[in-house]
Write an enzyme that holds these catalytic residues in place. Structure first.
Site, PDB file in Angstrom:
ATOM      1  CG  ASP A 235     -24.790  -9.232  36.736  1.00  0.00           C
ATOM      2  OD1 ASP A 235     -24.156  -9.844  35.863  1.00  0.00           O
ATOM      3  OD2 ASP A 235     -24.806  -9.586  37.930  1.00  0.00           O
TER       4      ASP A 235
HETATM    5  C1  GLC Z   1     -22.677 -11.871  39.269  1.00  0.00           C
HETATM    6  C2  GLC Z   1     -22.979 -12.529  37.960  1.00  0.00           C
HETATM    7  C3  GLC Z   1     -24.376 -13.025  37.829  1.00  0.00           C
HETATM    8  C4  GLC Z   1     -24.841 -13.537  39.177  1.00  0.00           C
HETATM    9  C5  GLC Z   1     -24.914 -12.349  40.118  1.00  0.00           C
HETATM   10  C6  GLC Z   1     -25.319 -12.780  41.532  1.00  0.00           C
HETATM   11  O1  GLC Z   1     -21.868 -10.775  39.136  1.00  0.00           O
HETATM   12  O2  GLC Z   1     -22.626 -11.807  36.785  1.00  0.00           O
HETATM   13  O3  GLC Z   1     -24.383 -14.077  36.854  1.00  0.00           O
HETATM   14  O4  GLC Z   1     -26.117 -14.145  39.063  1.00  0.00           O
HETATM   15  O5  GLC Z   1     -23.703 -11.628  40.174  1.00  0.00           O
HETATM   16  O6  GLC Z   1     -24.326 -13.587  42.089  1.00  0.00           O
END
Ligand code: GLC
Length: 740
Positions: A235
């Site tokens: 993430d």
């Molecule tokens: C965020 C989220 C994830 C998302 C990523 C990109 O922090 O937790 O679900 O796809 O960043 O935006």
């Protein structure tokens, strides 16, 4: 491109590491969350990754470009799961995949399939269910849809990511049994059924080790036991040790930063990070990139099929609405005169906030949707609402905020404008939340008397919104209704009932709100969740009886928040700034708890009413060697065409392990069945679906099992007992083993 191994051997260590570390937020598609680094020398293109589960999340406007890039906003996952319609969810996935394709996206960062462990999870709208089978099957269909458009799908957030509070550092302490039976299970089902191109490792720690740095999770379980062959990404800015991430199983560190490239290079030079490991990660990335549209030199049109996608968004919204109460109030007659209360009637909340948001060209409000169908909406009531918000717009703090932002944007007309336009959407978030907090009980009784006199029905919309980054709040105004909302419901009910008129409540919410204390005051309650851009049209179709509601709750709706077992310890310790949360309820999540410990919810898992009635009959169960085959007929014995959700729960009548009272092991959404007609239903349950994890391996315990066929987890229509004659055991890769 020649074969990946050949390619990898031609790459320098710098090129390899630059592939493993993302290139930050996308420049190719402004607003897309990520991009990889190209290796032009070898014909390896940069690929683009964007959110999200309810539609493609990219900036709708671009500096110096006069075309726009709006997307279709689809209903959120909790609504999709409420439809229990796998074909429909695949259709939504395909539409989102096509939209991603036409906007130049190679990998979609969706679906989310964490579990509804508490009703106040901030991202509950982005996840499907409290049940692992429903979640996994929904996710598999969604992935199949997205990937049928040539775009990769990403299962997230792997794993045990069920709260937003301190999500970046919280340590989740959970038993292996609960992990495997509840939290890992949806990912396992979706991986085996749909082969997603990617998995996103979650922010949180799992039993002390960051998910993004967890060899047991990312290599032993995901790759060695389940045979996952796609790419594992982090993430965004997850974890705290990129070298450890690459060593334990991460292929792609997102969004990527220069200092991470330096750290990996140093680790390689000092021997901490072997070239063998680096090659393994790069090979996975090359395999993904060579499947991508970028690599195939697909030329995106930037013109997706909005009209077709709007129709799919509408169809999905309609099938995910859940009718909780209906005392002869619905459907409405089309010529009804409606007194429309609740800000959400005029500013309907289409979706949740954060990376799960999406920016559509329009949102059809409930008022607009009803008016489109010729419903007469009380003008005076509407004017009061519009003035209430308008005053706030004109004189409220919003204007100062908006004016200052717009001036700044104009003053600094450069790329910052883009960020500010995005900030514009943050502004929308503030607006949403503020608008939702304007007092509702602005109507004196004598006014309500007049309104009751001249209208046929009162419709009250209760709206909430929630977002990534924050859990919902166990307070009035979020999970609980505010005093002004309660007073509005009770006063309107009293006065309209005095005039012999009905009162209908619409719940425009990301997840459950308190309902038990007021539900008997009104005549009908329809949950519309966060229904996407076609909100008002879907509401009109169901309220006016064009379509009978057929949604069923994908989670338990509690009488009170604190009856939910996980609430005793949510959000962890220390309470005010938790660093650790214990999943003490273990496998007893949702109905597994309520049914086993005989706690009465407000509405049970799988519950939902229809405008018609169904009867089940002719149950035949064949206990075959590798599956249980259930067949029955469903007959529409009511006056409306409707769809039914046949649910199959399995209850062990004797077990050595502690096990839940019953578990969902199969389901089927019928086609539209006309009054008097029947549908023959066959549901097959693989025998290993009956297995429990005993701490060492999976076991289907011998003994009698009750097969319960119901229209909800508590409305069982037919049942029969089968016998499993001897224990059946599997290892964690589901290979049969001797039961020791
Ligand atoms: C965020 C989220 C994830 C998302 C990523 C990109 O922090 O937790 O679900 O796809 O960043 O935006």
């Amino acid at each position: 491109m020649n074969d990946p191994d050949q390619l990898v051997s031609n790459m320098s260590i710098m090129e390899k590491i630059s592939l493993i570390v993302g290139a930050g937020f996308s420049k190719i598609v402004p607003g897309a969350a990520g991009e990889t680094n190209p290796v032009e020398r070898l014909g390896i293109p940069a690929i683009v990754l964007s959110d999200g589960p309810a539609g493609v999340r990219i900036y709708p406007l671009r500096l110096g470009v006069n075309e726009t890039f709006y997307v279709t906003s689809f209903p959120n996952e909790i609504l999709l799961a409420s439809s229990w319609n796998l074909e429909l969810v695949e259709k939504v996935g395909k539409a989102i995949g096509e939209e991603a394709r036409e906007y130049g996206i190679d990998v979609l960062l969706a679906p989310g399939l964490n579990i509804h462990r508490t009703p106040i999870e901030g991202r509950i709208f982005e996840y499907f269910s409290e049940d692992p089978l429903l979640s996994g099957e929904m996710a598999a269909s969604y992935v199949q849809g997205v990937q049928s458009a040539g775009v990769g799908a990403t299962l997230k957030h792997f794993v045990a990511h069920e709260q937003e509070t301190n999500r970046l550092i919280i340590n989740v302490v959970v038993s292996e049994r609960a992990l495997r039976e509840i939290y890992l299970r949806p990912f396992e089902i979706a991986i085996k059924k749909a082969k997603p191109w990617a998995v996103m490792a979650a922010y949180n720690k799992l039993n002390g080790v960051y998910c993004t740095q967890n060899h047991w999770l990312l290599t032993k379980v995901l790759r060695e036991e389940w045979g996952f062959e796609g790419v594992v990404m982090t993430d965004w800015d997850a974890g705290n040790d990129p070298v450890e991430q690459v060593k334990t199983g991460v292929d792609l560190i997102m969004p990527g930063r220069d200092e991470i490239i330096r750290k990996l290079l140093n680790a390689f030079r000092n021997g901490e990070l072997s070239e063998d490991i680096i090659n393994k990660r790069v090979r996975n990335l090359i395999a993904l990139i060579t499947k991508s549209l970028k690599y195939k030199k697909y030329n995106p049109s930037n013109k997706p099929s909005y009209d077709e996608h709007a129709r799919i968004s509408l169809e999905a919204a309609i099938e995910g609405f859940v009718l909780l109460e209906n005392k002869d109030a619905l459907p409405l007659k089309s010529a009804s005169r409606i007194a429309l209360f609740g800000k959400g009637s005029y500013w309907t909340v289409k979706g949740g906030l954060g990376s799960g948001d999406s920016y559509p060209k329009y949102v059809v409000s409930i008022a607009d949707g009803l008016r489109e169908k010729g419903v007469i909406i009380d003008e005076e009531v509407e004017r009061i609402y519009r003035n209430m918000v308008h005053r706030w717009y004109e004189y409220g703090e919003s204007t100062q905020l908006y004016k200052s932002m717009t001036e700044t944007a104009l003053k600094e007309a450069n790329s910052l404008l883009i960020e500010l336009l995005m900030t514009h959407y943050v502004y929308m978030m503030i607006e949403y939340i503020k608008v939702m907090h304007l007092p509702e009980d602005a109507f004196p009784d004598e006014f309500l008397e007049r309104v009751a006199e001249r209208n046929d029905v009162a419709l009250i919309t209760i709206s909430r919104i929630s977002s990534e980054g924050f859990d919902r709040f166990p307070v009035k105004g979020d999970f609980y209704l505010r005093d002004d909302e309660l007073s509005l419901i009770s006063r309107i009910s009293k006065i309209f009932h005095k005039h012999g008129k009905k009162v209908v409540v619409l719940l425009n919410v990301p997840g459950p709100v308190e309902i038990h204390s007021w539900r008997n005051l009104v005549d009908a309650i329809l949950v519309i969740w966060l229904p996407g851009q076609e909100a008002g049209r879907a509401v009109a179709s169901v309220l006016l009886g064009e379509t009978s509601p057929s949604g069923k709750l994908p989670l338990t709706w509690p009488k009170d928040l604190y009856e939910t077992p996980s609430m005793k310890l949510h959000p962890g310790v220390p309470k005010d700034n938790p660093v650790e949360v214990l999943y003490a309820e273990d496998i007893y999540v949702g109905y597994r708890y309520y049914d086993t410990f005989q706690v009465e919810p407000a509405y049970e898992f799988g519950y939902g009413l229809s405008y018609t009635k169904f009867e089940y009959d002719n149950l035949v169960i064949r206990n075959k060697d590798s599956e249980i085959e259930i067949s029955l007929i469903v007959k529409n014995t009511g006056d409306y065409p409707g769809k039914e959700v046949v649910q199959v729960y399995v209850r062990p009548l004797r077990s050595r392990l502690n096990r839940p009272f019953q578990e969902l092991k199969g389901f089927h959404k019928t086609k539209l069945i006309k009054p008097g007609e029947v549908e023959e239903v066959t549901i097959r349950i693989p025998l290993d679906y009956l297995a429990s994890f005993n701490g060492k391996h999976w076991i289907v315990e011998s003994g009698p099992y009750e097969i319960r066929i119901g229209s909800s987890s508590r409305k069982i229509k037919l049942a029969s007992v089968i016998e499993i004659t001897s224990d059946i055991c599997y290892d964690t890769s589901w290979k049969r083993i001797k039961c020791n």
